[in-house]
Design a protein around this motif. Structure first.
Motif, PDB file in Angstrom:
ATOM      1  N   GLU A 111     -16.182 -18.311   1.264  1.00 39.81           N
ATOM      2  CA  GLU A 111     -15.747 -19.637   0.834  1.00 39.81           C
ATOM      3  C   GLU A 111     -14.231 -19.701   0.685  1.00 39.81           C
ATOM      4  O   GLU A 111     -13.645 -20.786   0.632  1.00 39.81           O
ATOM      5  N   ARG A 112     -13.603 -18.537   0.632  1.00 45.30           N
ATOM      6  CA  ARG A 112     -12.148 -18.467   0.417  1.00 45.30           C
ATOM      7  C   ARG A 112     -11.390 -18.006   1.652  1.00 45.30           C
ATOM      8  O   ARG A 112     -10.257 -18.414   1.879  1.00 45.30           O
ATOM      9  N   TYR A 113     -12.006 -17.111   2.445  1.00 48.64           N
ATOM     10  CA  TYR A 113     -11.303 -16.496   3.576  1.00 48.64           C
ATOM     11  C   TYR A 113     -12.143 -16.584   4.846  1.00 48.64           C
ATOM     12  O   TYR A 113     -13.363 -16.411   4.804  1.00 48.64           O
ATOM     13  N   ALA A 114     -11.484 -16.791   5.970  1.00 51.71           N
ATOM     14  CA  ALA A 114     -12.144 -16.723   7.265  1.00 51.71           C
ATOM     15  C   ALA A 114     -12.367 -15.258   7.645  1.00 51.71           C
ATOM     16  O   ALA A 114     -11.489 -14.422   7.430  1.00 51.71           O
ATOM     17  N   ASP A 115     -13.548 -14.981   8.191  1.00 52.29           N
ATOM     18  CA  ASP A 115     -13.863 -13.620   8.648  1.00 52.29           C
ATOM     19  C   ASP A 115     -13.440 -12.588   7.595  1.00 52.29           C
ATOM     20  O   ASP A 115     -12.620 -11.696   7.864  1.00 52.29           O
ATOM     21  N   PRO A 116     -13.969 -12.691   6.380  1.00 52.21           N
ATOM     22  CA  PRO A 116     -13.410 -11.935   5.252  1.00 52.21           C
ATOM     23  C   PRO A 116     -13.574 -10.429   5.328  1.00 52.21           C
ATOM     24  O   PRO A 116     -12.824  -9.708   4.670  1.00 52.21           O
ATOM     25  N   ASP A 117     -14.510  -9.933   6.145  1.00 60.67           N
ATOM     26  CA  ASP A 117     -14.709  -8.483   6.221  1.00 60.67           C
ATOM     27  C   ASP A 117     -13.783  -7.814   7.223  1.00 60.67           C
ATOM     28  O   ASP A 117     -13.779  -6.587   7.340  1.00 60.67           O
ATOM     29  N   SER A 118     -12.983  -8.606   7.928  1.00 58.76           N
ATOM     30  CA  SER A 118     -12.036  -8.045   8.897  1.00 58.76           C
ATOM     31  C   SER A 118     -10.675  -7.818   8.251  1.00 58.76           C
ATOM     32  O   SER A 118     -10.210  -8.623   7.446  1.00 58.76           O
ATOM     33  N   PHE A 119     -10.040  -6.711   8.633  1.00 58.46           N
ATOM     34  CA  PHE A 119      -8.680  -6.403   8.190  1.00 58.46           C
ATOM     35  C   PHE A 119      -7.706  -7.003   9.186  1.00 58.46           C
ATOM     36  O   PHE A 119      -7.773  -6.721  10.382  1.00 58.46           O
ATOM     37  N   ASP A 120      -6.770  -7.851   8.725  1.00 56.93           N
ATOM     38  CA  ASP A 120      -5.854  -8.536   9.627  1.00 56.93           C
ATOM     39  C   ASP A 120      -4.517  -8.762   8.929  1.00 56.93           C
ATOM     40  O   ASP A 120      -4.392  -9.611   8.049  1.00 56.93           O
ATOM     41  N   VAL A 121      -3.498  -8.003   9.328  1.00 57.77           N
ATOM     42  CA  VAL A 121      -2.183  -8.142   8.696  1.00 57.77           C
ATOM     43  C   VAL A 121      -1.543  -9.480   9.013  1.00 57.77           C
ATOM     44  O   VAL A 121      -0.583  -9.889   8.353  1.00 57.77           O
ATOM     45  N   HIS A 122      -2.074 -10.185  10.025  1.00 63.36           N
ATOM     46  CA  HIS A 122      -1.531 -11.492  10.404  1.00 63.36           C
ATOM     47  C   HIS A 122      -2.356 -12.628   9.808  1.00 63.36           C
ATOM     48  O   HIS A 122      -2.192 -13.787  10.225  1.00 63.36           O
ATOM     49  N   ARG A 123      -3.199 -12.349   8.844  1.00 64.00           N
ATOM     50  CA  ARG A 123      -4.109 -13.344   8.267  1.00 64.00           C
ATOM     51  C   ARG A 123      -3.331 -14.560   7.758  1.00 64.00           C
ATOM     52  O   ARG A 123      -2.371 -14.431   6.990  1.00 64.00           O
ATOM     53  N   SER A 124      -3.779 -15.749   8.157  1.00 62.26           N
ATOM     54  CA  SER A 124      -3.071 -16.978   7.794  1.00 62.26           C
ATOM     55  C   SER A 124      -3.542 -17.566   6.468  1.00 62.26           C
ATOM     56  O   SER A 124      -2.847 -18.415   5.893  1.00 62.26           O
ATOM     57  N   ASP A 125      -4.720 -17.129   5.969  1.00 61.81           N
ATOM     58  CA  ASP A 125      -5.231 -17.710   4.731  1.00 61.81           C
ATOM     59  C   ASP A 125      -4.962 -16.833   3.513  1.00 61.81           C
ATOM     60  O   ASP A 125      -5.579 -16.998   2.466  1.00 61.81           O
ATOM     61  N   LEU A 126      -4.026 -15.909   3.635  1.00 59.34           N
ATOM     62  CA  LEU A 126      -3.542 -15.126   2.509  1.00 59.34           C
ATOM     63  C   LEU A 126      -2.073 -15.481   2.313  1.00 59.34           C
ATOM     64  O   LEU A 126      -1.252 -15.247   3.201  1.00 59.34           O
ATOM     65  N   ASP A 127      -1.758 -16.063   1.183  1.00 60.20           N
ATOM     66  CA  ASP A 127      -0.412 -16.594   0.935  1.00 60.20           C
ATOM     67  C   ASP A 127       0.565 -15.450   0.667  1.00 60.20           C
ATOM     68  O   ASP A 127       0.618 -14.898  -0.430  1.00 60.20           O
ATOM     69  N   GLN A 128       1.362 -15.102   1.689  1.00 60.33           N
ATOM     70  CA  GLN A 128       2.297 -13.987   1.547  1.00 60.33           C
ATOM     71  C   GLN A 128       3.417 -14.291   0.553  1.00 60.33           C
ATOM     72  O   GLN A 128       3.931 -13.399  -0.114  1.00 60.33           O
ATOM     73  N   GLY A 129       3.783 -15.555   0.445  1.00 55.72           N
ATOM     74  CA  GLY A 129       4.863 -15.918  -0.470  1.00 55.72           C
ATOM     75  C   GLY A 129       4.514 -15.703  -1.928  1.00 55.72           C
ATOM     76  O   GLY A 129       5.409 -15.540  -2.761  1.00 55.72           O
ATOM     77  N   ARG A 130       3.219 -15.712  -2.243  1.00 57.86           N
ATOM     78  CA  ARG A 130       2.787 -15.561  -3.634  1.00 57.86           C
ATOM     79  C   ARG A 130       1.936 -14.320  -3.862  1.00 57.86           C
ATOM     80  O   ARG A 130       1.364 -14.156  -4.942  1.00 57.86           O
ATOM     81  N   ALA A 131       1.844 -13.453  -2.865  1.00 55.66           N
ATOM     82  CA  ALA A 131       0.891 -12.334  -2.925  1.00 55.66           C
ATOM     83  C   ALA A 131       1.162 -11.366  -4.064  1.00 55.66           C
ATOM     84  O   ALA A 131       0.259 -10.650  -4.506  1.00 55.66           O
ATOM     85  N   TYR A 132       2.400 -11.341  -4.558  1.00 60.05           N
ATOM     86  CA  TYR A 132       2.773 -10.400  -5.627  1.00 60.05           C
ATOM     87  C   TYR A 132       3.197 -11.146  -6.888  1.00 60.05           C
ATOM     88  O   TYR A 132       4.025 -10.675  -7.654  1.00 60.05           O
ATOM     89  N   THR A 133       2.590 -12.321  -7.083  1.00 58.91           N
ATOM     90  CA  THR A 133       2.879 -13.153  -8.254  1.00 58.91           C
ATOM     91  C   THR A 133       1.588 -13.550  -8.946  1.00 58.91           C
ATOM     92  O   THR A 133       0.489 -13.365  -8.404  1.00 58.91           O
ATOM     93  N   ALA A 134       1.729 -14.139 -10.140  1.00 58.70           N
ATOM     94  CA  ALA A 134       0.562 -14.588 -10.901  1.00 58.70           C
ATOM     95  C   ALA A 134      -0.165 -15.731 -10.206  1.00 58.70           C
ATOM     96  O   ALA A 134      -1.301 -16.047 -10.562  1.00 58.70           O
ATOM     97  N   GLY A 135       0.463 -16.342  -9.202  1.00 60.64           N
ATOM     98  CA  GLY A 135      -0.168 -17.415  -8.450  1.00 60.64           C
ATOM     99  C   GLY A 135      -0.771 -16.954  -7.136  1.00 60.64           C
ATOM    100  O   GLY A 135      -1.039 -17.774  -6.256  1.00 60.64           O
ATOM    101  N   ALA A 136      -1.003 -15.672  -6.968  1.00 58.92           N
ATOM    102  CA  ALA A 136      -1.562 -15.129  -5.724  1.00 58.92           C
ATOM    103  C   ALA A 136      -2.939 -15.732  -5.432  1.00 58.92           C
ATOM    104  O   ALA A 136      -3.655 -16.155  -6.341  1.00 58.92           O
ATOM    105  N   ASN A 137      -3.309 -15.758  -4.145  1.00 53.91           N
ATOM    106  CA  ASN A 137      -4.662 -16.190  -3.820  1.00 53.91           C
ATOM    107  C   ASN A 137      -5.538 -15.019  -3.372  1.00 53.91           C
ATOM    108  O   ASN A 137      -6.385 -15.123  -2.503  1.00 53.91           O
ATOM    109  N   HIS A 138      -5.292 -13.867  -4.001  1.00 52.42           N
ATOM    110  CA  HIS A 138      -6.234 -12.753  -4.025  1.00 52.42           C
ATOM    111  C   HIS A 138      -6.295 -12.302  -5.476  1.00 52.42           C
ATOM    112  O   HIS A 138      -5.434 -12.672  -6.289  1.00 52.42           O
ATOM    113  N   THR A 139      -7.291 -11.515  -5.839  1.00 49.88           N
ATOM    114  CA  THR A 139      -7.505 -11.200  -7.256  1.00 49.88           C
ATOM    115  C   THR A 139      -7.201  -9.749  -7.618  1.00 49.88           C
ATOM    116  O   THR A 139      -7.487  -9.311  -8.726  1.00 49.88           O
ATOM    117  N   ALA A 140      -6.594  -8.985  -6.697  1.00 48.10           N
ATOM    118  CA  ALA A 140      -6.443  -7.550  -6.913  1.00 48.10           C
ATOM    119  C   ALA A 140      -5.523  -7.201  -8.074  1.00 48.10           C
ATOM    120  O   ALA A 140      -5.677  -6.143  -8.694  1.00 48.10           O
TER     121      ALA A 140
END
Length: 400
Positions: free
Chosen positions: A311-340
């Motif tokens: 519901e959040r990611y396309a093809d979520p089981d694939s590893f893709d460094v070029h993934r467009s639905d992972l917000d790189q600008g916020r990936a290391y902030t409290a507003g990231a769109n991953h939960t790690a």
């Protein structure tokens, strides 16, 4: 289909299949052996990390016996004040000017020790050592004590990941708390008297509105830093390198353009997170997918499941460094769109340190190693339930 058993061998071997079943059919489970609800959908995990109704009171029993009282147990003004006392050392200019040289040197020393060999178990020779050595050096502690810190780190992580309640593991963790306290408290007292240019001195002298950290709060933060900073970076390095070697075209893209390393790290945090579960405790009844969670009960948030929610990611089981639905600008902030790194007010204070270590370490590894391949021909299996990554990563390469 019945709900998966988190403590079963089948779950440990392949949690991702179990995560799919949980998200689709059992988004809210009461798991008796852990006395906890378990949630797996991204929307629910995001809510548990961001909604103020969810507290970190669970850390009173989960962390305090082995760390003492840490910033993670604090809420409201106390949490904000203590976070502001420690945060400056882990971001911006101070991180770059003071600690990047420490990071670069520690990585280079470890790589130089195997770079000419043409083969390495990267977990044993590099990943488990690099972040711990960096933390020890940042704190300004003797290099001769690195092995003590490795032992303490292993013991504390055993305690924290002891989901089955093994009494020997618990006893070893509590004994380590005493040893670590006996080691650190006299050093903290000495740094208060004669501060230097290291992180421990910064913690000893930091002050906001007349508030300073006590000796035991500094000791607890150092204990937390040792495990949280060590474990996540250790496992992220192993998983990131394994993911890249398993996808040679992406490995070569990152080698050709090192600016892709943060993207590769962010995608690893999503696809193969070092920490697969974090707990929270609501202060009042709260509605989640599948039902109501009662006030005061423990909720186990499955990061590993949320980060592969279709519901959040396309093809979520694939590893893709070029993934467009992972917000790189916020990936290391409290507003990231991953939960790690969690989200919201308890977002990991060391996220930028981890990013800096990964950027430095992966760049140096790729400079030193060409034609990297798995020694056994196939990617190694992941191990762990609470935290997860390959337990060994045997690589063959051509020295650069």
């Amino acid at each position: 289909m019945s709900a998966p058993d988190i403590l079963s061998p089948e779950f440990a071997a392949d949690p991702y299949s179990a995560y799919r079943t949980m998200r689709d059919e059992h988004p809210l489970i009461w798991y008796e052996p852990m006395q906890s609800y378990v949630i797996s959908r991204y929307a629910d995990v995001e809510k548990a990390f961001k909604d103020p109704v969810f507290t970190s009171r669970n850390y009173d029993w989960q962390l305090e016996p082995v760390h003492g009282r840490t910033i993670l147990q604090m809420e409201g003004r106390e949490h904000s004040t203590h976070r502001n006392l420690v945060a400056p050392a882990f971001r911006g200019r101070e991180l770059a000017e003071k600690f990047v040289p420490v990071i670069e040197q520690n990585s280079r020393e470890l790589i130089d020790a195997f770079a000419a060999d043409g083969k390495v178990d990267l977990v044993d020779r590099y990943a488990t050592r690099f972040p711990i050595n960096v933390i020890v050096d940042m704190l300004g502690l003797p290099k001769t004590d690195h092995e003590h810190f490795h032992r303490w780190y292993t013991s504390i992580m055993g305690f924290l990941s002891n989901l089955s309640g093994d009494e020997a593991v618990m006893a070893d963790g509590i004994r380590t708390k005493g040893e670590f306290s006996d080691y650190m408290i006299p050093i903290i007292a000495a740094r208060r008297e004669n501060p230097g240019d290291d992180l421990l001195s910064t913690l000893c002298t930091a002050e906001i509105d007349g508030v300073r950290m006590t000796d035991h709060e500094i000791k607890a933060f150092c204990s937390l830093l040792l495990t949280a900073g060590g474990e996540t970076t250790d496992k992220a390095i192993a998983s990131l390198m394994s993911n890249l070697v398993a996808h040679p075209e992406q490995l070569e893209a990152v080698r050709a353009d090192p600016s892709l390393i943060p993207a590769a790290f962010a995608e690893t945090l999503r696809h193969s997170p070092p920490v697969h579960m974090i707990m929270r405790q609501p202060s009042e009844d709260v509605e989640l997918s599948g039902g109501t969670v009662e006030a005061g009960t423990t909720v186990t948030c499955l990061i590993g499941a949320a980060n592969r929610d279709p519901e959040r990611y396309a093809d979520p089981d694939s590893f893709d460094v070029h993934r467009s639905d992972l917000d790189q600008g916020r990936a290391y902030t409290a507003g990231a769109n991953h939960t790690a790194f969690c989200l919201g007010r308890h977002f990991c204070v060391g996220a930028m340190l981890a990013r800096t270590e990964l950027e430095t370490g992966i760049a140096q590894l790729l400079d030193a190693m060409r034609d990297i391949r798995f020694t056994d021909g196939t990617p190694p299996p992941e191990h762990g339930v609470f935290t997860r990554a390959p337990s060994e990563l045997r690589l063959t390469f051509t020295p650069a």
